[in-house]
Scaffold this motif. Structure first.
Motif, PDB file in Angstrom:
ATOM      1  N   GLY A 175     -14.880  -0.724   5.240  1.00  0.00           N
ATOM      2  CA  GLY A 175     -14.660  -1.475   4.015  1.00  0.00           C
ATOM      3  C   GLY A 175     -13.283  -2.070   3.903  1.00  0.00           C
ATOM      4  N   ALA A 176     -13.042  -2.712   2.773  1.00  0.00           N
ATOM      5  CA  ALA A 176     -11.782  -3.425   2.575  1.00  0.00           C
ATOM      6  C   ALA A 176     -10.608  -2.471   2.469  1.00  0.00           C
ATOM      7  CB  ALA A 176     -11.882  -4.281   1.306  1.00  0.00           C
ATOM      8  N   ALA A 177     -10.773  -1.370   1.734  1.00  0.00           N
ATOM      9  CA  ALA A 177      -9.656  -0.451   1.550  1.00  0.00           C
ATOM     10  C   ALA A 177      -9.270   0.224   2.848  1.00  0.00           C
ATOM     11  CB  ALA A 177     -10.024   0.594   0.503  1.00  0.00           C
ATOM     12  N   ALA A 178     -10.303   0.614   3.636  1.00  0.00           N
ATOM     13  CA  ALA A 178     -10.021   1.289   4.894  1.00  0.00           C
ATOM     14  C   ALA A 178      -9.475   0.332   5.926  1.00  0.00           C
ATOM     15  CB  ALA A 178     -11.296   1.953   5.425  1.00  0.00           C
ATOM     16  N   ALA A 179      -9.798  -0.939   5.750  1.00  0.00           N
ATOM     17  CA  ALA A 179      -9.444  -1.896   6.780  1.00  0.00           C
ATOM     18  C   ALA A 179      -8.157  -2.649   6.469  1.00  0.00           C
ATOM     19  CB  ALA A 179     -10.590  -2.898   6.962  1.00  0.00           C
ATOM     20  N   ALA A 180      -7.380  -2.163   5.509  1.00  0.00           N
ATOM     21  CA  ALA A 180      -6.196  -2.902   5.102  1.00  0.00           C
ATOM     22  C   ALA A 180      -5.015  -2.674   6.029  1.00  0.00           C
ATOM     23  CB  ALA A 180      -5.817  -2.518   3.669  1.00  0.00           C
ATOM     24  N   GLY A 181      -5.035  -1.588   6.789  1.00  0.00           N
ATOM     25  CA  GLY A 181      -3.895  -1.270   7.611  1.00  0.00           C
ATOM     26  C   GLY A 181      -3.863  -2.057   8.903  1.00  0.00           C
ATOM     27  N   ALA A 182      -2.688  -2.012   9.530  1.00  0.00           N
ATOM     28  CA  ALA A 182      -2.522  -2.729  10.796  1.00  0.00           C
ATOM     29  C   ALA A 182      -3.348  -2.115  11.906  1.00  0.00           C
ATOM     30  CB  ALA A 182      -1.041  -2.729  11.177  1.00  0.00           C
ATOM     31  N   ARG A 183      -3.578  -0.797  11.832  1.00  0.00           N
ATOM     32  CA  ARG A 183      -4.350  -0.145  12.881  1.00  0.00           C
ATOM     33  C   ARG A 183      -5.772  -0.696  12.956  1.00  0.00           C
ATOM     34  NH1 ARG A 183      -6.314   6.182  12.760  1.00  0.00           N
ATOM     35  NH2 ARG A 183      -7.583   6.107  14.644  1.00  0.00           N
ATOM     36  N   SER A 184      -6.391  -0.918  11.790  1.00  0.00           N
ATOM     37  CA  SER A 184      -7.751  -1.429  11.778  1.00  0.00           C
ATOM     38  C   SER A 184      -7.807  -2.867  12.274  1.00  0.00           C
ATOM     39  CB  SER A 184      -8.333  -1.331  10.371  1.00  0.00           C
ATOM     40  OG  SER A 184      -7.576  -2.129   9.482  1.00  0.00           O
ATOM     41  N   VAL A 185      -6.778  -3.658  11.979  1.00  0.00           N
ATOM     42  CA  VAL A 185      -6.748  -5.039  12.471  1.00  0.00           C
ATOM     43  C   VAL A 185      -6.650  -5.056  13.990  1.00  0.00           C
ATOM     44  CG1 VAL A 185      -5.472  -7.202  12.411  1.00  0.00           C
ATOM     45  CG2 VAL A 185      -5.724  -5.862  10.329  1.00  0.00           C
ATOM     46  N   VAL A 186      -5.802  -4.216  14.526  1.00  0.00           N
ATOM     47  CA  VAL A 186      -5.672  -4.140  15.985  1.00  0.00           C
ATOM     48  C   VAL A 186      -6.968  -3.665  16.623  1.00  0.00           C
ATOM     49  CG1 VAL A 186      -4.446  -2.980  17.865  1.00  0.00           C
ATOM     50  CG2 VAL A 186      -3.175  -3.809  15.870  1.00  0.00           C
ATOM     51  N   ALA A 187      -7.621  -2.672  15.999  1.00  0.00           N
ATOM     52  CA  ALA A 187      -8.864  -2.155  16.556  1.00  0.00           C
ATOM     53  C   ALA A 187      -9.959  -3.217  16.568  1.00  0.00           C
ATOM     54  CB  ALA A 187      -9.318  -0.932  15.768  1.00  0.00           C
ATOM     55  N   ASP A 188     -10.112  -3.944  15.469  1.00  0.00           N
ATOM     56  CA  ASP A 188     -11.142  -4.978  15.416  1.00  0.00           C
ATOM     57  C   ASP A 188     -10.830  -6.121  16.380  1.00  0.00           C
ATOM     58  OD1 ASP A 188     -12.479  -3.518  13.596  1.00  0.00           O
ATOM     59  OD2 ASP A 188     -12.235  -4.882  11.909  1.00  0.00           O
ATOM     60  N   ALA A 189      -9.559  -6.474  16.503  1.00  0.00           N
ATOM     61  CA  ALA A 189      -9.186  -7.519  17.456  1.00  0.00           C
ATOM     62  C   ALA A 189      -9.447  -7.071  18.887  1.00  0.00           C
ATOM     63  CB  ALA A 189      -7.720  -7.902  17.270  1.00  0.00           C
ATOM     64  N   ALA A 190      -9.162  -5.808  19.179  1.00  0.00           N
ATOM     65  CA  ALA A 190      -9.449  -5.287  20.525  1.00  0.00           C
ATOM     66  C   ALA A 190     -10.939  -5.286  20.802  1.00  0.00           C
ATOM     67  CB  ALA A 190      -8.878  -3.874  20.656  1.00  0.00           C
ATOM     68  N   GLY A 191     -11.761  -4.928  19.797  1.00  0.00           N
ATOM     69  CA  GLY A 191     -13.200  -4.983  19.984  1.00  0.00           C
ATOM     70  C   GLY A 191     -13.690  -6.395  20.240  1.00  0.00           C
ATOM     71  N   ALA A 250     -14.670  -9.022   3.014  1.00  0.00           N
ATOM     72  CA  ALA A 250     -14.307  -7.788   2.305  1.00  0.00           C
ATOM     73  C   ALA A 250     -12.824  -7.754   1.990  1.00  0.00           C
ATOM     74  CB  ALA A 250     -14.699  -6.575   3.153  1.00  0.00           C
ATOM     75  N   ARG A 251     -12.008  -8.238   2.899  1.00  0.00           N
ATOM     76  CA  ARG A 251     -10.565  -8.279   2.623  1.00  0.00           C
ATOM     77  C   ARG A 251     -10.239  -9.324   1.571  1.00  0.00           C
ATOM     78  NH1 ARG A 251     -10.866  -6.136   7.525  1.00  0.00           N
ATOM     79  NH2 ARG A 251      -9.196  -4.758   8.233  1.00  0.00           N
ATOM     80  N   ALA A 252     -10.921 -10.467   1.624  1.00  0.00           N
ATOM     81  CA  ALA A 252     -10.648 -11.516   0.645  1.00  0.00           C
ATOM     82  C   ALA A 252     -10.996 -11.065  -0.765  1.00  0.00           C
ATOM     83  CB  ALA A 252     -11.439 -12.768   1.000  1.00  0.00           C
ATOM     84  N   ARG A 253     -11.955 -10.166  -0.891  1.00  0.00           N
ATOM     85  CA  ARG A 253     -12.334  -9.657  -2.201  1.00  0.00           C
ATOM     86  C   ARG A 253     -11.397  -8.566  -2.693  1.00  0.00           C
ATOM     87  NH1 ARG A 253     -18.946  -9.129  -1.665  1.00  0.00           N
ATOM     88  NH2 ARG A 253     -19.387 -11.385  -1.654  1.00  0.00           N
ATOM     89  N   GLY A 254     -10.389  -8.249  -1.901  1.00  0.00           N
ATOM     90  CA  GLY A 254      -9.445  -7.227  -2.315  1.00  0.00           C
ATOM     91  C   GLY A 254      -8.685  -7.577  -3.563  1.00  0.00           C
ATOM     92  N   ALA A 275      -4.274 -13.126   1.678  1.00  0.00           N
ATOM     93  CA  ALA A 275      -3.341 -13.019   2.799  1.00  0.00           C
ATOM     94  C   ALA A 275      -3.837 -12.029   3.839  1.00  0.00           C
ATOM     95  CB  ALA A 275      -1.961 -12.600   2.274  1.00  0.00           C
ATOM     96  N   ALA A 276      -4.387 -10.904   3.380  1.00  0.00           N
ATOM     97  CA  ALA A 276      -4.914  -9.923   4.328  1.00  0.00           C
ATOM     98  C   ALA A 276      -6.088 -10.494   5.102  1.00  0.00           C
ATOM     99  CB  ALA A 276      -5.336  -8.652   3.580  1.00  0.00           C
ATOM    100  N   ALA A 277      -6.975 -11.248   4.432  1.00  0.00           N
ATOM    101  CA  ALA A 277      -8.114 -11.854   5.120  1.00  0.00           C
ATOM    102  C   ALA A 277      -7.651 -12.893   6.128  1.00  0.00           C
ATOM    103  CB  ALA A 277      -9.051 -12.485   4.089  1.00  0.00           C
ATOM    104  N   ALA A 278      -6.649 -13.688   5.756  1.00  0.00           N
ATOM    105  CA  ALA A 278      -6.152 -14.710   6.684  1.00  0.00           C
ATOM    106  C   ALA A 278      -5.496 -14.068   7.902  1.00  0.00           C
ATOM    107  CB  ALA A 278      -5.161 -15.620   5.962  1.00  0.00           C
ATOM    108  N   ALA A 279      -4.687 -13.032   7.679  1.00  0.00           N
ATOM    109  CA  ALA A 279      -4.044 -12.360   8.814  1.00  0.00           C
ATOM    110  C   ALA A 279      -5.082 -11.714   9.727  1.00  0.00           C
ATOM    111  CB  ALA A 279      -3.067 -11.300   8.291  1.00  0.00           C
ATOM    112  N   TYR A 280      -6.115 -11.129   9.135  1.00  0.00           N
ATOM    113  CA  TYR A 280      -7.171 -10.503   9.927  1.00  0.00           C
ATOM    114  C   TYR A 280      -7.903 -11.550  10.765  1.00  0.00           C
ATOM    115  CZ  TYR A 280     -11.508  -7.951  10.913  1.00  0.00           C
ATOM    116  OH  TYR A 280     -12.589  -7.371  11.521  1.00  0.00           O
TER     117      TYR A 280
END
Length: 651
Positions: A255-271, A302-306, A313-318
C-alpha cells in the motif's frame, strides 16, 4: 486367550477413550525425526502439511519453531538432477543439416564471438541468417558471447568461425555446453529461490513447508529440467529473473503507507529491472508484462492518493525510479543497435518478431492446434487476420488478471476513513500477482500467435510461487506440462530421461499429485507404448492426442487461476467451503486440507495469508505476518495454539 492380550486390549480401549476422536479425513499425525514428514515412504519425501495447532499428543514432543529451507540439500538436488539429464542426447544430435537447438546455441556462441554486435542480426558474408540466424534478444546474445570463451577453452574447434564448426559435437564440446547451461541455471535460479523462503515465515503452514513446496516446485519441475538440460535451452535464466522480480515487489509493500520509504522504491525498481532483463533475454516472456505493469501503475496511483503535494511528489519520484530502471536495462542491452541508427534497429526488430512462421509450430497443446482437427484456421484467414485475432484473444484472456492485480493493490492499501483496515489480508498482492502472471501466460499459450510447445514453461515459472498454498495444483500441472512435451522429447531420444524425471517429481511430491487428472495422460502413454494409437493416413494422431489432453489441462488451469484471483480480491465468494478451499491461492483458508476456519462475516480466523505472507517489511495493514485482523465473531489470534480449531457457523 493369554492374559497379557486381554490386559493389552483393555488398556487400548481405555487409552482410546481418553484421546480426542479423529476423523478419517483428518491429517495424519506427523512421525519420524523431522516434524511434519509422513512416515509412509510411498507418500513422497515432500513434507506433509503440519498438524493443526495444539494437535494430538502434544505432550510427546515439543513443537519446534519453523526453520528456513535447508540450502545445501536443495542445491545438491537441483544440480544433480540437471546434471543427470545432461547425460542424455540433446536436440538434433547427429541429424544434419540443421541439427537442433543445441547447434543453434553453439552457433550463436561462435557467431557473437567472431562478429561485432552490429552484425549479429543482419545478413552478411559471415552471417547466414538461413542457418540458425540469431533471433533471441540482445541479452541472450551477450550471454552467448560470454559463454563462447568457456566452450573454446574446452575444445577450440567448437568455436571455429564459418562452416567448419557446423554440427560439431565432440564429447568435450558437449560437456562444456552442458556445463554452461547448468551454470546459468545455478546462477539465475538458486539465489532468488534460496532467498524466497525467508519471506515466507508468516505462512500458515510455516516456513519449512513453504520453503520445501517452493523449492520442490522449481527444482523438480520436469518440463524445465528436460527442456533446458535435455533438449538444450536457457529458460532457467528468465525463470530466475521472474522469481527475483516477484520477491522484490513483495518487499516493496502493498500500500501507499508501506511504500513511502526509499527501500520500497528501490525494491520495486529492482523488480522492474529484473523483469525487463527477462524479456531482454527471451522475448516470449513479454506475456509476463501486463500484470507487472498493472502492479507498478497501481502503486503509483496509491502514492498519488497519499494526499496533497507530498503524495504527488512521491508518485512522481516512484514513477521516475521504476521507468529509469526499465530504460537503463534496455539501453545497456541494446546500446550497439541504438547508436547504429535506424537500419540496425530495424534488423533487430525483424529478427525478434518472426510473424512469418505461422500460427503455431509442431503439435502444440493450445486451442488453435486442437481445433485444427475440425477447422483449419490458417486456410480460412490470412496471416495478418490470424495475427490480429490471436492478439485480441490473448488480450481478452489477460484482462481479468490485470484488473485483479489493480484491485488487489487498492484493497491492500488500507487507510481511508477513520483509519479503516485493508480489505485484503497480507500476502494477497503477492499471491494475486503470481496467479495473474501465470494466467496471462496460460491465456497467451492457449490463444496466442506463433506458439511453440516449449512456451508452456512460461506458465510454470510463476505458477511455482503458488506451491505453498496449492501444492496439488502446481504439482499436477508440472507433470501434465511435461506430458505435453513428450512427442518432442521422444523424437529427440529423451524418453528415458522423461520417465526418470517424472518419477523423481512423483517421489518428491508424493500424495500432492492429483491422480485423477493424470490418469488420461497415463492411459495415453500406455496406449502409445502398446502401439494401439494408430490412424491410417494420420501420422500425427498420437501427437494430437497428447496435445488435446494437454490443452484441456491448460484450460482447466486457466479457469482455476481465474477463480482463484476472483476469490482473493473479493469478486466472488463461494458458499461451499470445498470450493473456497479449492480456489484458495492466498492460503487463508488453510490450503487444500482446509485447516483454516471462517468467521460469521466470511473473514479468515487469525491466519496470515498466502505464499508471500509474513514479509519482513512495513505494511499499511499493520501486520508483519502475525495474521489478518479478526472479524466479528472470530476467535482472537491468541487462541490459535489451544487445541483444535473450531469453525464458526455459516450465515
Amino acid at each position: 486367550m493369554p492374559a497379557r492380550r486381554v490386559f493389552a486390549a483393555v488398556a487400548l480401549l481405555v487409552d482410546s477413550g481418553r484421546r480426542p476422536r479423529r476423523s478419517l479425513l483428518a491429517p495424519r499425525r506427523p512421525g519420524g525425526i523431522v516434524p511434519g514428514v509422513l512416515r509412509t515412504p510411498s507418500r513422497g519425501i515432500m513434507p506433509a502439511d503440519p498438524a493443526p495447532p495444539g494437535g494430538w499428543r502434544r505432550w510427546q514432543q515439543p513443537r519446534r519453531p519453523p526453520q528456513p529451507l535447508p540450502g545445501l540439500p536443495l542445491v545438491v538436488a537441483f544440480l544433480l538432477l540437471r546434471a543427470a539429464v545432461g547425460l542424455h542426447p540433446h536436440s538434433g544430435e547427429g541429424t544434419p543439416p540443421m541439427y537442433g537447438d543445441f547447434e543453434a546455441h553453439r552457433h550463436w556462441m561462435e557467431l557473437t564471438a567472431a562478429l561485432p554486435p552490429r552484425d549479429w542480426y543482419t545478413a552478411g558474408p559471415a552471417n547466414d541468417l538461413g542457418y540458425w540466424g540469431l533471433d533471441y534478444p540482445p541479452l541472450m546474445a551477450w550471454a552467448s558471447r560470454a559463454a563462447a570463451p568457456l566452450v573454446a577453452a574446452a575444445d577450440g574447434a567448437a568455436m571455429a568461425p564459418g562452416r567448419a564448426s557446423r554440427g560439431y559435437e565432440s564429447p568435450a564440446a558437449r560437456a562444456a555446453m552442458r556445463a554452461v547451461a547448468l551454470g546459468a541455471d545455478a546462477l539465475a535460479v538458486l539465489p532468488p529461490l534460496l532467498a524466497a523462503p525467508r519471506l515466507l515465515r508468516g505462512h500458515p503452514r510455516g516456513a519449512l513447508w513453504a520453503g520445501w513446496a517452493l523449492g520442490a516446485a522449481v527444482a523438480a519441475c520436469p518440463a524445465a529440467v528436460l527442456v533446458d538440460h535435455g533438449h538444450y535451452q536457457f529458460n532457467g535464466v528468465p525463470t530466475g529473473l521472474l522469481l527475483a522480480a516477484l520477491v522484490a515487489w513483495e518487499v516493496g509493500g502493498d500500500g501507499a503507507a508501506a511504500a513511502a520509504g526509499a527501500r520500497s522504491v528501490v525494491a520495486d525498481a529492482a523488480g522492474a529491472a529484473a523483469l525487463t532483463a527477462a524479456v531482454a533475454f527471451k522475448q516470449t516472456t513479454a506475456v509476463w508484462g501486463p500484470p507487472a505493469a498493472a502492479l507498478l501503475l497501481s502503486r503509483v496511483v496509491a502514492r498519488a492518493r497519499g494526499g496533497g503535494t507530498t503524495g504527488a511528489a512521491a508518485a512522481a519520484a516512484y514513477a521516475v525510479a521504476v521507468a529509469g530502471a526499465v530504460v537503463a536495462v534496455l539501453v545497456a542491452a541494446c546500446w550497439p543497435w541504438l547508436v547504429g541508427g535506424r537500419p540496425t534497429l530495424a534488423g533487430l526488430a525483424a529478427r525478434l518478431v518472426p510473424v512469418d512462421r505461422g500460427l503455431y509450430e509442431d503439435k502444440v497443446a493450445n486451442l488453435w492446434c486442437v481445433l485444427s482437427v475440425v477447422v483449419k484456421a490458417q486456410r480460412l484467414a490470412s496471416r495478418r487476420t490470424l495475427l490480429g485475432v490471436a492478439a485480441a484473444a490473448s488480450a481478452a484472456a489477460a484482462a481479468p488478471f490485470v484488473a485483479a492485480v489493480a484491485v488487489a493493490v487498492a484493497g491492500s492499501a488500507g487507510g481511508g476513513r477513520h483509519g479503516a483496515p485493508p480489505r485484503h489480508p497480507p500476502g494477497t498482492v503477492g499471491a494475486v500477482m503470481s496467479a495473474a502472471t501465470a494466467g496471462c501466460a496460460a491465456g497467451a499459450f492457449l490463444c496466442g500467435y506463433q506458439v511453440h510447445e516449449k512456451h508452456i514453461l512460461q506458465v510454470l515459472a510463476p505458477l511455482a510461487v503458488l506451491a505453498p498454498a496449492a501444492p496439488r495444483v502446481v504439482a499436477t500441472a508440472s507433470a501434465l506440462a511435461a506430458f505435453t512435451l513428450y512427442p518432442l522429447l521422444h523424437r529427440e531420444g529423451l524418453a528415458t530421461a522423461y520417465a526418470g524425471v517424472q518419477a523423481v517429481h512423483a517421489v518428491v511430491f508424493g500424495r500432492h499429485l492429483w491422480a485423477g487428472a493424470l490418469a488420461p495422460a497415463a492411459a495415453v502413454h500406455a496406449a502409445t507404448a502398446a502401439g494401439v494409437v494408430s490412424v491410417p493416413g494420420a501420422p500425427d494422431a498420437a501427437a494430437l492426442l497428447f496435445a488435446g489432453i494437454g490443452c484441456v489441462g491448460v484450460l482447466a488451469l486457466y479457469v482455476w487461476l481465474l477463480g482463484g484471483v476472483a476469490v482473493a480480491v473479493g469478486w466472488w465468494a463461494p458458499r461451499r467451503p470445498c470450493v473456497r478451499r479449492a480456489l484458495d491461492i492466498v492460503g487463508v483458508a488453510g490450503g487444500e486440507d482446509g485447516r483454516g476456519g471462517r468467521g460469521k462475516e466470511g473473514n479468515d480466523v487469525g491466519r496470515p495469508a498466502g505464499p508471500w505472507a509474513g514479509v519482513v517489511r512495513g505494511s499499511s495493514s499493520g501486520s508483519s505476518g502475525e495474521g489478518f485482523p479478526a472479524g466479528k465473531g472470530e476467535a482472537p489470534p491468541s487462541h490459535r495454539g489451544g487445541g483444535r480449531r473450531r469453525r464458526s457457523p455459516q450465515p
